[in-house]
Design a protein around this motif. Structure first.
Motif, short mmCIF file in Angstrom:
data_model
loop_
_atom_site.label_atom_id
_atom_site.label_comp_id
_atom_site.label_asym_id
_atom_site.label_seq_id
_atom_site.Cartn_x
_atom_site.Cartn_y
_atom_site.Cartn_z
N GLY A 14 0.82 -1.21 0.00
CA GLY A 14 0.00 0.00 0.00
C GLY A 14 0.85 1.26 0.00
O GLY A 14 2.07 1.22 0.08
N ASP A 15 0.20 2.41 -0.11
CA ASP A 15 0.89 3.68 -0.13
C ASP A 15 1.27 4.09 1.29
O ASP A 15 0.45 4.02 2.22
N GLU A 180 -7.60 7.22 4.75
CA GLU A 180 -8.50 8.22 5.28
C GLU A 180 -8.69 7.98 6.78
O GLU A 180 -9.40 7.07 7.19
N SER A 181 -8.02 8.76 7.58
CA SER A 181 -8.19 8.64 9.02
C SER A 181 -7.67 9.89 9.68
O SER A 181 -6.62 10.42 9.29
N LYS A 186 -3.58 5.08 14.33
CA LYS A 186 -4.13 3.96 13.58
C LYS A 186 -3.31 3.66 12.34
O LYS A 186 -3.31 2.55 11.82
N ARG A 187 -2.62 4.67 11.82
CA ARG A 187 -1.92 4.53 10.55
C ARG A 187 -0.43 4.21 10.70
O ARG A 187 0.24 3.91 9.72
#
Length: 614
Positions: A14-15, A180-181, A186-187
């Motif tokens: 993923g990015d 999107e957060s 969380k990321r």
């Protein structure tokens, strides 16, 4: 054409993007991540045991608090009142946990609140030692972290000479997913954090473990490993008795084990001994490393994260205390040493106070081959043969007629002009060897018996083990029990006794006991080819030729429990697990008290800002 998913150098799909996070904020995120890795019942046990209403508080833990939380003592006990050296080892653990608790910023261990442990530190230690951190950082080297944590004294010195250079804004760079957060935590991609890979910039080769500290830790962990699983529910009372009455025995066993790392360590030079990384991490030292790793894991699994401290929830039908009655040679410390050795050789045989049966005690039944035969030949399960005594002094060697006869029949290896003692062999040594015998005993005046399970153990003055050869020709048939006047042998050929000629034929790695059970010789020749047993695994002894000749003062044989007895033990373990589950039961589906608890911990609910739910 389908879209391809990018994969970066860390194998992250993923990015991703690089983000800079204030260090204190990142530490808070990490602590929340660690809490999320624990089960809710474990978090509830921590909250109950610490009697705090919010696990996010920076509650300071004292050494005495720590001993209680790890179930090493009762709540109101001062650790030094139990045993002064127990107080020392609690402080050693306390310092080690401060370092591990600083993960991933290990060099910040002195920057904590008042240089003290907190609940957060203990939770971080929990996920490190129970392996759950691997879910987040799969390649995190826990054993290296263990070494760093045990190097407290040298890390203090290291930090003084290698000042840490943080950037001006105290920002930490870490990768994060582009999703999107509005909640950064969380990321975050924790495995991308450089401090996990380079141990916060510490050069591990500049550190060392203090010999005394390692000795005290081994003493405690040998002691803890001697407590059978079915006694865990009475942990505090069982442990209290061992700490009060048996610490000295475990210290002796720990020193023997320490000598397995360095044969020249002794009680006099221990405090000046510094064990470096390359000395610590060698193949033959895995037995010591495993004992330490398992010891820290047990402190958290059966201590900090367990609710067994609450005796009010224990069923009245709990198993009764073991009726084990030890002896001079077989005590809790000996059992722990044997168990450690059996794990090292990969044996499936388990030894606890609950499955040992006293078969023969020389001082009770008499030191005679016939008495020994009458006591042990009917036992149809494995046995432990233990022999102990004092190293033969030069006066005995030159004047004792019974020894001179034995010496005449036992072939010499060392020339009479040579000093048979190495630098690490002392005249006042107490020597103890043990042998695990898998097959039932029998008279063997013509042909050896035994199998490849047979193992010789050195218990004192230094720890060592000698595994059976896997030769398809020898088949592990390394034991004889001679009733025609030539005693017992492990690793020997059948002795000669014909036409007036009596001769022992010792193997290169062998233990020989003469027929009067008065003298014994352990021989280790590294350059020979006649061996039923493999040579020493200790790096300093594997190429040495040496003998231990000693006058026997104690000889014992213990049976290792039958299948029936082991089944009873298994039922006790199952009972214990059920009791633990009853204690830790919590209804996580309700929206009442349990949800309030989870909100207290910070694992559910809206806490706002960047410190929200995981």
């Amino acid at each position: 054409m389908g879209q391809s998913v990018s994969v970066d150098n860390d194998g992250i799909r993923g990015d991703v993007e690089l983000v800079e996070v204030p260090k204190e904020e990142l530490i808070g995120f990490f602590h929340m991540k660690c809490k999320s890795l624990l089960r809710k019942v474990e978090l509830k046990a921590i909250a109950t045991k610490t009697n705090i209403t919010n696990l996010n508080e920076k509650t300071v833990i004292t050494p005495s608090d720590l001993a209680y939380l790890l179930q090493l003592c009762r709540k109101d006990d001062e650790v030094t009142s139990i045993n002064q050296k127990f107080g020392d080892v609690v402080q050693i653990i306390y310092d080690a946990l401060k370092i591990t608790g600083s993960t991933p910023f290990l060099r910040d261990f002195e920057n904590q609140q008042g240089n003290s442990l907190t609940i957060d530190d203990l939770i971080v230690n929990s996920v490190v030692y129970n392996g759950k951190l691997k879910k987040v950082v799969a390649d995190y080297d826990i054993l290296k972290v263990l070494f760093v944590s045990l190097s407290y004294k040298s890390l203090v010195e290291y930090s003084k000479f290698h000042a840490k250079k943080d950037n001006v804004d105290n920002l930490v760079t870490i990768k994060a997913l582009k999703v999107e957060s509005d909640q950064l935590q969380k990321r975050l991609i924790w495995k991308s954090l450089a401090q996990f890979k380079d141990f916060d910039g510490i050069d591990i080769n500049d550190l060392y473990i203090d010999g005394y500290d390692l000795h005290q830790l081994l003493t405690l962990f040998l002691l803890l490993s001697s407590i059978p699983p079915s006694s865990k529910l009475r942990m505090e009372s069982v442990l209290y008795k061992l700490l009060k009455e048996n610490w000295g025995n475990f210290e002796e066993s720990a020193l023997s084990l320490l000598k397995y790392m360095d044969i020249n360590i002794n009680s006099h030079n221990m405090k000046s001994t510094k064990i470096k990384y390359d000395q610590f991490f060698t193949n033959e030292h895995q037995i010591v490393i495993k004992l330490l790793k398992d010891g820290f894991t047990a402190l958290f699994e059966t201590g900090f994260l367990s609710s067994n401290f609450d005796d009010t929830t224990v069923s009245e039908s709990q198993p009764k205390e073991s009726a084990f009655s030890g002896s001079k040679l077989m005590n809790n410390a000996t059992i722990s040493s044997f168990s450690t050795a059996l794990k090292a050789v990969g044996s499936e045989t388990q030894i606890t106070t609950e499955n040992l049966i006293k078969l023969y005690i020389g001082k009770e039944a008499g030191f005679s081959i016939r008495s020994l035969e009458s006591k042990i030949f009917k036992w149809q399960a494995p046995t432990l043969f233990i022999v102990s005594g004092k190293r033969l002094k030069s006066k005995t060697v030159s004047s004792n007629k019974r020894y001179l006869q034995f010496d005449n029949e036992y072939p010499r290896y060392f020339r009479s002009v040579e000093n048979p003692l190495k630098d690490w062999q002392l005249e006042n040594d107490r020597i103890t060897y043990g042998v695990l015998v898998g097959q039932p005993w029998r008279t063997s005046n013509k042909k050896n018996f035994g199998d490849t399970q047979t193992t010789i153990f050195s218990l004192s003055p230094h720890f060592d083990f000698y595994k059976s050869s896997t030769s398809p020709i020898l088949k592990g048939e390394s034991i004889y029990f001679n009733t025609l006047g030539l005693g017992l042998g492990f690793g020997n050929e059948q002795p000669i006794n014909k036409n007036g000629v009596r001769k022992y034929l010792p193997g290169d790695v062998s233990l020989t006991i003469e027929s009067n059970l008065e003298f014994a010789v352990f021989r280790h020749l590294s350059n020979g080819s006649n061996s039923y047993f493999k040579k020493s695994q200790q790096h300093q002894l594997s190429s040495e030729n040496f003998e231990d000749r000693f006058m026997i003062t104690d000889l014992e044989v213990w049976g290792v429990g039958s299948t029936k007895e082991l089944e009873l033990q298994k039922k006790q373990w199952e009972w214990e697990n059920k009791q633990a589950e009853l204690r830790q039961s919590v209804n996580l589906k309700t929206m009442g008290e349990d949800r309030a608890f989870l909100e207290m911990v910070g694992l559910v609910g809206n806490h706002g800002g960047s410190g929200g739910s995981v």
